[in-house]
Design a protein around this motif. Structure first.
Motif, mmCIF file in Angstrom:
data_model
loop_
_atom_site.group_PDB
_atom_site.id
_atom_site.type_symbol
_atom_site.label_atom_id
_atom_site.label_comp_id
_atom_site.label_asym_id
_atom_site.label_seq_id
_atom_site.Cartn_x
_atom_site.Cartn_y
_atom_site.Cartn_z
ATOM 1 N N SER A 83 20.110 69.167 36.469
ATOM 2 C CA SER A 83 19.019 69.810 37.210
ATOM 3 C C SER A 83 18.352 68.857 38.188
ATOM 4 C CB SER A 83 17.985 70.367 36.221
ATOM 5 O OG SER A 83 17.561 69.356 35.315
ATOM 6 N N MET A 84 18.736 67.575 38.177
ATOM 7 C CA MET A 84 18.221 66.618 39.162
ATOM 8 C C MET A 84 19.088 66.610 40.419
ATOM 9 S SD MET A 84 17.255 63.389 36.668
ATOM 10 C CE MET A 84 18.633 63.570 35.520
ATOM 11 N N GLY A 85 20.181 67.380 40.391
ATOM 12 C CA GLY A 85 21.040 67.475 41.567
ATOM 13 C C GLY A 85 22.225 66.532 41.549
ATOM 14 N N ASN A 86 22.442 65.876 40.424
ATOM 15 C CA ASN A 86 23.592 64.977 40.313
ATOM 16 C C ASN A 86 24.838 65.762 39.925
ATOM 17 O OD1 ASN A 86 22.121 62.319 40.573
ATOM 18 N ND2 ASN A 86 21.070 63.182 38.796
ATOM 19 N N ASN A 87 25.917 65.539 40.647
ATOM 20 C CA ASN A 87 27.209 66.141 40.319
ATOM 21 C C ASN A 87 28.289 65.111 40.602
ATOM 22 O OD1 ASN A 87 26.890 69.192 39.760
ATOM 23 N ND2 ASN A 87 25.574 68.836 41.535
ATOM 24 N N GLY A 88 29.184 64.933 39.647
ATOM 25 C CA GLY A 88 30.253 63.967 39.861
ATOM 26 C C GLY A 88 31.055 63.763 38.605
ATOM 27 N N THR A 89 31.941 62.782 38.638
ATOM 28 C CA THR A 89 32.748 62.480 37.461
ATOM 29 C C THR A 89 32.590 61.004 37.116
ATOM 30 O OG1 THR A 89 34.705 62.008 38.799
ATOM 31 C CG2 THR A 89 34.480 64.252 37.947
ATOM 32 N N ILE A 90 32.764 60.717 35.850
ATOM 33 C CA ILE A 90 32.818 59.336 35.387
ATOM 34 C C ILE A 90 34.080 59.164 34.561
ATOM 35 C CG2 ILE A 90 30.339 58.855 35.424
ATOM 36 C CD1 ILE A 90 30.341 59.356 32.370
ATOM 37 N N GLU A 91 34.584 57.938 34.539
ATOM 38 C CA GLU A 91 35.819 57.655 33.805
ATOM 39 C C GLU A 91 35.683 56.306 33.113
ATOM 40 O OE1 GLU A 91 38.919 57.819 36.744
ATOM 41 O OE2 GLU A 91 37.689 56.769 38.197
ATOM 42 N N ALA A 92 36.760 55.877 32.460
ATOM 43 C CA ALA A 92 36.741 54.599 31.749
ATOM 44 C C ALA A 92 36.262 53.504 32.691
ATOM 45 C CB ALA A 92 38.133 54.283 31.217
ATOM 46 N N ASN A 93 35.518 52.549 32.122
ATOM 47 C CA ASN A 93 34.890 51.451 32.862
ATOM 48 C C ASN A 93 33.733 51.921 33.739
ATOM 49 O OD1 ASN A 93 36.523 49.256 31.831
ATOM 50 N ND2 ASN A 93 38.194 50.158 33.030
ATOM 51 N N GLU A 94 33.193 53.092 33.390
ATOM 52 C CA GLU A 94 31.926 53.528 33.961
ATOM 53 C C GLU A 94 30.980 53.871 32.815
ATOM 54 O OE1 GLU A 94 32.335 55.388 38.211
ATOM 55 O OE2 GLU A 94 33.626 56.516 36.849
ATOM 56 N N PRO A 142 36.411 45.405 33.655
ATOM 57 C CA PRO A 142 36.881 45.015 32.326
ATOM 58 C C PRO A 142 37.164 43.519 32.206
ATOM 59 C CG PRO A 142 38.523 46.376 33.453
ATOM 60 C CD PRO A 142 37.285 46.419 34.283
ATOM 61 N N ALA A 143 37.451 42.853 33.318
ATOM 62 C CA ALA A 143 37.693 41.404 33.258
ATOM 63 C C ALA A 143 36.456 40.651 32.783
ATOM 64 C CB ALA A 143 38.120 40.889 34.639
ATOM 65 N N ASP A 144 35.274 41.253 33.004
ATOM 66 C CA ASP A 144 34.024 40.581 32.645
ATOM 67 C C ASP A 144 33.703 40.660 31.149
ATOM 68 O OD1 ASP A 144 33.684 39.908 35.276
ATOM 69 O OD2 ASP A 144 32.256 41.513 35.727
ATOM 70 N N ARG A 145 34.549 41.334 30.370
ATOM 71 C CA ARG A 145 34.331 41.364 28.918
ATOM 72 C C ARG A 145 35.512 40.768 28.154
ATOM 73 N NH1 ARG A 145 34.572 46.964 30.267
ATOM 74 N NH2 ARG A 145 36.472 47.985 29.563
ATOM 75 N N LYS A 146 36.426 40.148 28.855
ATOM 76 C CA LYS A 146 37.597 39.554 28.202
ATOM 77 C C LYS A 146 37.168 38.302 27.437
ATOM 78 C CE LYS A 146 42.124 39.545 27.681
ATOM 79 N NZ LYS A 146 42.757 40.585 26.851
ATOM 80 N N ASN A 147 37.166 38.416 26.108
ATOM 81 C CA ASN A 147 36.768 37.323 25.215
ATOM 82 C C ASN A 147 35.343 36.835 25.478
ATOM 83 O OD1 ASN A 147 39.237 37.211 23.736
ATOM 84 N ND2 ASN A 147 40.174 36.230 25.524
#
Length: 240
Positions: A83-94, A142-147
């Motif tokens: 209801s705030m007017g946001n429309n879109g998709t999100i996927e892995a790493n979002e 994802p590279a920023d969470r490797k180990n």
């Protein structure tokens, strides 16, 4: 400090389960038709749903108020409208956050007609009620969470990741077998809830397997050691 540490284990197979055909959902805490008085919340962490939605299906427009809502896609695409007017998709790493505040309606659908979407839906009680509703989504590398620890949510708009109206910090980490990370708690009166997405992990003397979780309080820092390659979500939340 270590001897005062308190832990609670939530094994994957102890979760509530709802199979609606198009929707398969595991509930770590009481939700909808699943009610367990001993599993109401972990501090400010109220809902942790591990959802699978078939292609072409989803949740129609519905209301929320005074809740911080976090969606973390694991596979596939999640389509969002509100209801705030946001429309879109999100996927892995979002990562998607929505502060419902004084009230918002939203819908969540599988962004694909054919492939399933798998995502975590997480609700936290807010620190401040009746705020102006807010939406944000971010992409993370994802590279920023490797180990190491990758911060994705905090209380501070200037920090890494996105922010919510609660003194909570979320981190992701992907650990190679044999590697470990130490998480140091940031807040006052907080606990940490560790949810193992994949692999095998040792935490606080406990072995966790895929989708197991451990809640830990009365501790300053905690080490997570991967017994196999592991992906983990670490949620630090106020314990009230």
């Amino acid at each position: 400090m270590e001897e005062e540490m308190k832990t609670i284990i939530h094994k994957a197979d102890s979760r509530g389960y709802a199979n609606h055909g198009w929707l398969k959902s595991y509930h770590t805490f009481s939700f909808a038709g699943y009610h367990d008085p001993s599993r109401m919340h972990f501090g400010a962490l109220r809902v942790l749903n591990d959802d699978y939605v078939e292609g072409g299906n989803g949740f129609g427009r519905h209301p929320h108020a005074n809740m911080e809502i976090i969606s973390i896609p694991l596979e596939g695409k999640l389509a969002h409208g509100d209801s705030m007017g946001n429309n879109g998709t999100i996927e892995a790493n979002e990562i998607q956050v929505m502060s419902a505040g004084i009230g918002v309606t939203h819908s969540e659908f599988n962004g694909s007609d054919t492939d399933p979407v798998k995502f975590l839906q997480i609700w936290l009680f807010p620190k401040t009620e009746n705020v102006t509703p807010r939406y944000d989504q971010i992409r993370v590398d994802p590279a920023d969470r490797k180990n190491r620890l990758q911060q994705v949510i905090s209380p501070n708009p200037d920090d890494e990741g996105t922010w919510i109206h609660q003194d909570a910090w979320f981190h992701l980490s992907d650990l190679d077998e044999g590697k470990s990370v130490t998480y140091s708690l940031k807040g006052e009166g907080t606990g940490v809830y560790i949810f193992l997405l994949e692999g095998e992990l040792e935490v606080a003397g406990e072995k966790l397997n895929r989708r197991d979780a451990i809640g830990i309080t009365d501790v300053k820092d905690i080490t997570l050691s991967a017994q196999q390659d592991a992906s983990v979500l670490i949620m630090e939340v106020p314990m009230f």
